[in-house]
Design a protein around this motif. Structure first.
Motif, mmCIF file in Angstrom:
data_model
loop_
_atom_site.group_PDB
_atom_site.id
_atom_site.type_symbol
_atom_site.label_atom_id
_atom_site.label_comp_id
_atom_site.label_asym_id
_atom_site.label_seq_id
_atom_site.Cartn_x
_atom_site.Cartn_y
_atom_site.Cartn_z
ATOM 1 N N LEU A 10 0.852 -1.193 0.000
ATOM 2 C CA LEU A 10 0.000 0.000 0.000
ATOM 3 C C LEU A 10 0.885 1.240 0.000
ATOM 4 O O LEU A 10 1.824 1.343 0.795
ATOM 5 C CB LEU A 10 -0.907 0.002 1.231
ATOM 6 C CG LEU A 10 -1.841 -1.204 1.359
ATOM 7 C CD1 LEU A 10 -2.389 -1.312 2.776
ATOM 8 C CD2 LEU A 10 -2.976 -1.100 0.356
ATOM 9 N N PHE A 12 0.583 4.159 1.090
ATOM 10 C CA PHE A 12 0.622 4.880 2.363
ATOM 11 C C PHE A 12 1.776 4.399 3.237
ATOM 12 O O PHE A 12 2.424 5.188 3.934
ATOM 13 C CB PHE A 12 -0.712 4.660 3.088
ATOM 14 C CG PHE A 12 -0.906 5.489 4.326
ATOM 15 C CD1 PHE A 12 -1.651 6.656 4.270
ATOM 16 C CD2 PHE A 12 -0.366 5.110 5.541
ATOM 17 C CE1 PHE A 12 -1.847 7.430 5.416
ATOM 18 C CE2 PHE A 12 -0.552 5.864 6.684
ATOM 19 C CZ PHE A 12 -1.296 7.029 6.615
ATOM 20 N N PHE A 51 -7.963 1.030 3.987
ATOM 21 C CA PHE A 51 -6.967 0.828 2.938
ATOM 22 C C PHE A 51 -7.473 -0.276 2.017
ATOM 23 O O PHE A 51 -7.721 -1.401 2.469
ATOM 24 C CB PHE A 51 -5.613 0.427 3.533
ATOM 25 C CG PHE A 51 -5.048 1.438 4.484
ATOM 26 C CD1 PHE A 51 -4.224 2.454 4.040
ATOM 27 C CD2 PHE A 51 -5.360 1.383 5.840
ATOM 28 C CE1 PHE A 51 -3.709 3.390 4.912
ATOM 29 C CE2 PHE A 51 -4.842 2.305 6.728
ATOM 30 C CZ PHE A 51 -4.022 3.325 6.267
ATOM 31 N N ARG A 56 -12.871 -1.831 -5.898
ATOM 32 C CA ARG A 56 -13.106 -0.402 -6.122
ATOM 33 C C ARG A 56 -14.205 0.084 -5.195
ATOM 34 O O ARG A 56 -15.232 -0.579 -5.039
ATOM 35 C CB ARG A 56 -13.510 -0.145 -7.584
ATOM 36 C CG ARG A 56 -12.377 -0.328 -8.579
ATOM 37 C CD ARG A 56 -12.892 -0.447 -10.002
ATOM 38 N NE ARG A 56 -13.577 0.741 -10.466
ATOM 39 C CZ ARG A 56 -12.949 1.793 -11.013
ATOM 40 N NH1 ARG A 56 -11.645 1.797 -11.147
ATOM 41 N NH2 ARG A 56 -13.626 2.830 -11.434
ATOM 42 N N VAL A 74 -12.030 4.900 -5.427
ATOM 43 C CA VAL A 74 -10.808 4.471 -4.751
ATOM 44 C C VAL A 74 -10.499 3.037 -5.153
ATOM 45 O O VAL A 74 -11.362 2.161 -5.055
ATOM 46 C CB VAL A 74 -10.967 4.583 -3.223
ATOM 47 C CG1 VAL A 74 -9.673 4.191 -2.515
ATOM 48 C CG2 VAL A 74 -11.378 6.001 -2.840
ATOM 49 N N GLU A 78 -5.013 2.301 -2.438
ATOM 50 C CA GLU A 78 -5.391 3.629 -1.969
ATOM 51 C C GLU A 78 -6.151 3.547 -0.649
ATOM 52 O O GLU A 78 -6.544 2.469 -0.208
ATOM 53 C CB GLU A 78 -6.230 4.336 -3.034
ATOM 54 C CG GLU A 78 -5.500 4.523 -4.356
ATOM 55 C CD GLU A 78 -6.361 5.170 -5.415
ATOM 56 O OE1 GLU A 78 -5.921 6.171 -6.007
ATOM 57 O OE2 GLU A 78 -7.486 4.677 -5.648
ATOM 58 N N ASN A 79 -6.369 4.695 -0.029
ATOM 59 C CA ASN A 79 -7.077 4.742 1.256
ATOM 60 C C ASN A 79 -8.189 5.769 1.196
ATOM 61 O O ASN A 79 -8.221 6.624 0.315
ATOM 62 C CB ASN A 79 -6.107 5.054 2.390
ATOM 63 C CG ASN A 79 -5.500 6.438 2.278
ATOM 64 O OD1 ASN A 79 -6.094 7.428 2.690
ATOM 65 N ND2 ASN A 79 -4.295 6.518 1.696
ATOM 66 N N GLU A 128 -0.739 11.864 2.072
ATOM 67 C CA GLU A 128 -1.901 11.266 1.426
ATOM 68 C C GLU A 128 -3.077 12.230 1.396
ATOM 69 O O GLU A 128 -3.772 12.356 0.386
ATOM 70 C CB GLU A 128 -2.297 9.976 2.152
ATOM 71 C CG GLU A 128 -1.361 8.820 1.921
ATOM 72 C CD GLU A 128 -1.417 8.319 0.493
ATOM 73 O OE1 GLU A 128 -2.526 8.061 -0.005
ATOM 74 O OE2 GLU A 128 -0.347 8.208 -0.132
ATOM 75 N N GLN A 132 -5.162 13.859 -1.857
ATOM 76 C CA GLN A 132 -6.616 13.787 -2.023
ATOM 77 C C GLN A 132 -7.218 15.178 -2.161
ATOM 78 O O GLN A 132 -8.177 15.381 -2.915
ATOM 79 C CB GLN A 132 -7.218 13.033 -0.833
ATOM 80 C CG GLN A 132 -6.839 11.551 -0.813
ATOM 81 C CD GLN A 132 -7.215 10.864 0.472
ATOM 82 O OE1 GLN A 132 -7.964 11.391 1.292
ATOM 83 N NE2 GLN A 132 -6.691 9.659 0.667
ATOM 84 N N ASP A 135 -6.822 16.294 -5.696
ATOM 85 C CA ASP A 135 -7.813 15.653 -6.561
ATOM 86 C C ASP A 135 -9.154 16.376 -6.478
ATOM 87 O O ASP A 135 -9.846 16.550 -7.494
ATOM 88 C CB ASP A 135 -7.981 14.187 -6.172
ATOM 89 C CG ASP A 135 -6.767 13.339 -6.532
ATOM 90 O OD1 ASP A 135 -5.961 13.779 -7.374
ATOM 91 O OD2 ASP A 135 -6.622 12.239 -5.961
#
Length: 217
Positions: A10, A12, A51, A56, A74, A78-79, A128, A132, A135
């Motif tokens: 992951l 993260f 996580f 999806r 997601v 991703e988280n 992280e 986001q 985005d």
């Protein structure tokens, strides 16, 4: 316990040391969800940070009149749901599994305790959340300044990593802030121009450069 090598898959956790990962691995819980199953509801108290290992997850908000705006999709690695863990407010979004989903859940109390003990974990969380936020800025810009046609082009370029966007017309409409009928008309126009090919349940991108030119124009 989840082993460090699994956590490192992951993004993260990728750069964290073995001791931090071992401490995290003792706290995380495994979760599985069926397609269509709700993971979180907007307005409820957050259980922790999720996580995604496989599948999806769709994050959305719903207006009082029932209209839904999809904020993010997601995927694996991703988280989601970090914000309410830090501001003590309810979930800002509803999360729903769009396929069979396998997640790791780090409960809120465990996360906050680990952040105090491991500054590198706190920096990973900030990185992280910053990504986001960027985005969301792009999403707001698209909704405010771009046409449906341009928003579809951006979304198709984002989703079609290997030439196919596995999304229905309805899902594309939700992702781009419009309704299915308008998205369908715009997709048919893109197909007539030879930029995409429409198939049941997916859109095949034929001309990535052509879609990119729509955004540059």
């Amino acid at each position: 316990m989840v082993p460090p090598r699994e956590l490192r898959e992951l993004a993260f956790f990728a750069d964290l040391d073995d001791q931090t990962l071992a401490d995290v691995g003792r706290k995380v819980q495994r979760c599985e969800y069926r397609p269509g199953e709700h993971i979180l509801f907007e307005g409820e108290q957050p259980p922790g940070l999720f996580f995604v290992q496989r599948g999806r997850v769709r994050l959305s908000r719903t207006a009082p009149d029932g209209r839904e705006q999809v904020l993010a999709m997601v995927g694996a690695g991703e988280n989601f749901n970090a914000v309410p863990l830090f501001d003590d407010n309810p979930n800002p979004t509803t999360a729903r599994a769009m396929s069979p989903v396998h997640c790791l859940l780090l409960p809120r109390d465990a996360l906050l305790s680990l952040l105090h003990r491991h500054p590198d974990l706190a920096l990973a969380a900030l990185r992280e959340m910053a990504g986001q936020l960027r985005d969301l800025v792009v999403l707001v810009e698209d909704l405010a300044f771009r046409s449906v046609r341009e928003r579809l082009a951006r979304q198709l370029l984002h989703e079609a990593g290997e030439g196919a966007a596995v999304l229905t017309h309805q899902e594309l409409a939700e992702r781009t802030g419009t309704v299915r009928e308008i998205a369908g008309r715009a997709l048919r126009q893109l197909a007539q121009e030879g930029l995409v090919r429409l198939e049941r349940g997916r859109v095949i991108v034929l001309d990535r450069a052509g879609l990119a030119r729509l955004l540059d124009g």
